[in-house]
Design an enzyme around this catalytic site. Sequence first.
Site, mmCIF file in Angstrom:
data_model
loop_
_atom_site.group_PDB
_atom_site.id
_atom_site.type_symbol
_atom_site.label_atom_id
_atom_site.label_comp_id
_atom_site.label_asym_id
_atom_site.label_seq_id
_atom_site.Cartn_x
_atom_site.Cartn_y
_atom_site.Cartn_z
ATOM 1 N N GLU A 138 -8.738 5.194 -5.240
ATOM 2 C CA GLU A 138 -7.911 5.531 -6.407
ATOM 3 C C GLU A 138 -8.942 5.307 -7.701
ATOM 4 O O GLU A 138 -8.752 4.184 -8.091
ATOM 5 C CB GLU A 138 -6.928 4.700 -6.515
ATOM 6 C CG GLU A 138 -5.594 5.007 -7.571
ATOM 7 C CD GLU A 138 -4.453 3.886 -7.474
ATOM 8 O OE1 GLU A 138 -3.731 4.185 -8.394
ATOM 9 O OE2 GLU A 138 -4.578 2.846 -6.618
ATOM 10 N N ALA A 149 -3.329 -0.180 -14.638
ATOM 11 C CA ALA A 149 -4.067 -1.436 -14.469
ATOM 12 C C ALA A 149 -5.373 -1.112 -13.999
ATOM 13 O O ALA A 149 -6.394 -2.279 -13.624
ATOM 14 C CB ALA A 149 -3.236 -2.325 -13.205
ATOM 15 N N ASN A 229 4.514 7.374 -12.357
ATOM 16 C CA ASN A 229 3.788 6.137 -12.778
ATOM 17 C C ASN A 229 2.397 6.704 -13.190
ATOM 18 O O ASN A 229 1.619 7.593 -12.360
ATOM 19 C CB ASN A 229 3.536 5.277 -11.843
ATOM 20 C CG ASN A 229 4.947 4.462 -11.572
ATOM 21 O OD1 ASN A 229 5.386 3.331 -12.727
ATOM 22 N ND2 ASN A 229 5.816 4.679 -10.711
ATOM 23 N N ARG A 237 9.185 21.559 -21.844
ATOM 24 C CA ARG A 237 8.267 22.509 -22.252
ATOM 25 C C ARG A 237 7.081 22.794 -21.228
ATOM 26 O O ARG A 237 6.526 23.753 -21.164
ATOM 27 C CB ARG A 237 8.204 22.490 -23.549
ATOM 28 C CG ARG A 237 9.315 23.256 -24.538
ATOM 29 C CD ARG A 237 8.672 23.569 -26.123
ATOM 30 N NE ARG A 237 8.777 22.476 -26.564
ATOM 31 C CZ ARG A 237 9.937 21.827 -27.388
ATOM 32 N NH1 ARG A 237 11.086 22.509 -27.219
ATOM 33 N NH2 ARG A 237 9.763 20.925 -28.172
ATOM 34 N N ASP A 260 10.212 0.046 -4.905
ATOM 35 C CA ASP A 260 10.130 -1.430 -4.746
ATOM 36 C C ASP A 260 11.312 -2.095 -5.589
ATOM 37 O O ASP A 260 11.503 -3.389 -5.702
ATOM 38 C CB ASP A 260 9.158 -2.115 -5.049
ATOM 39 C CG ASP A 260 8.405 -1.809 -6.429
ATOM 40 O OD1 ASP A 260 8.993 -0.989 -7.231
ATOM 41 O OD2 ASP A 260 7.514 -2.494 -6.893
ATOM 42 N N ASP A 285 2.030 0.390 -2.549
ATOM 43 C CA ASP A 285 1.105 0.249 -3.563
ATOM 44 C C ASP A 285 1.096 -1.442 -3.835
ATOM 45 O O ASP A 285 1.116 -2.086 -4.826
ATOM 46 C CB ASP A 285 1.693 0.727 -5.063
ATOM 47 C CG ASP A 285 0.604 0.929 -5.880
ATOM 48 O OD1 ASP A 285 -0.714 0.919 -5.349
ATOM 49 O OD2 ASP A 285 0.666 1.088 -7.205
ATOM 50 N N GLY A 321 0.821 -2.466 -9.469
ATOM 51 C CA GLY A 321 1.086 -2.646 -7.893
ATOM 52 C C GLY A 321 2.432 -3.356 -7.774
ATOM 53 O O GLY A 321 2.826 -3.987 -8.571
#
Length: 397
Positions: A138, A149, A229, A237, A260, A285, A321
């Site tokens: 990621e 983060a 997120n 639009r 969560d 996550d 996370g």
Amino acid sequence: MKAKSGLTRFHNCQILRDGKIIKEDLWIRDGKIVNPEQVFYIEQVEEDVRIDAENFLIAPGFIDIQINGGWGVDFSFDSENVEEGVDKVAKQLLAHGITSFCPTMVTSDTEKYTKILPRIHKKQGGKHGATVLGVHLEGPFINTTKKGAHADVFIKNPEKGLDTVLETYGAIDNVIIVTLAPELPGALDAIKGLTKMGVRVAVGHSAASLAEGEEAIKCGANLITHLFNAMLPFHHRDPGLVGLLASTTDKQVYYGIIADGIHTHPAALRIACRTNKEGLVLVSDAVAAQGLADGSYHIGPQTVTVEGGRAYVSGTKVLCGSTSGLDQCVKVFKESTDCSLEYALETASLHPAKALGIENRKGNLNFGCDADFVILHPETLQVLSTWISGECVYKKE
């Protein structure tokens, strides 16, 4: 009837198959799910072992495609004890019904990638822990305005497409997913190159427009990382990446979502699953604090403070996370959306398997598939035991 068939038969159980919970026995041999008609009418053999499931529910094992760590381990941080860390988390995940997972690394410097990636091997699960399907990377090819983060000092553009990706990561034999922002220079070429290498590409941590997201899908991407997120909020639009849920592209777009009870509002969960039901993939996550008390932890180079079960970048209120397991996310998701039990379970098993293209062997209880499953209480969804390749690898005391 012949003896010594190598067959195990689970009876007095309910099983989830083809989107329905049915009253049927489950037959297993050599780590695979067996068609009983083959046993009865062609082989004419009896089972060697019969297990009374006490009318509990047997569902496919959960598959977590985005998990940063747990039990004090952060997959992006400790480059000296990589194997031990992955093994520790893999073992603990069994108690949560997780039979396969993708250890996830957040944005890091090149040295971390070259030290850690070669040491997180794809690995068959068993009593030692859940199956490692491959690493989910990621970053660092994300948009600084949607970094969440992630440490911005290591964020970069894939200027030369796949060449930049390989220069940054080194060998990617152990990689199964890469999350990147499709609007960055060179990103589309990187998506094409990674897809040709068999790596799944997810779009995320992005300020992309819907058109940019659709172009990424055309180039080979098929996933969205933690929907809602670290992306532009929905706008009528230009709905941004969220609009991919209702896009007219011919390809099924899958999307991870964190249920969560903190990251995603119940109404947002309902909107997502009602808009694109087949694409919803529950992810934890989870960070290093999963399974532990409030305190100070790591996510990559960042320090994490956990307060009341919420993980923040230390000194801020930026969420980084979750601290929940995937089994808990299934419960929260079902309660939040009032969806069927069958659907809730498939969002953590069949759907992630489809997103990775491995549904022919994992994520379901079809004949010929791996005998990876979890035995649950049908009402509380409490994990009672976890099985990999037909072997009991966890049993609740």
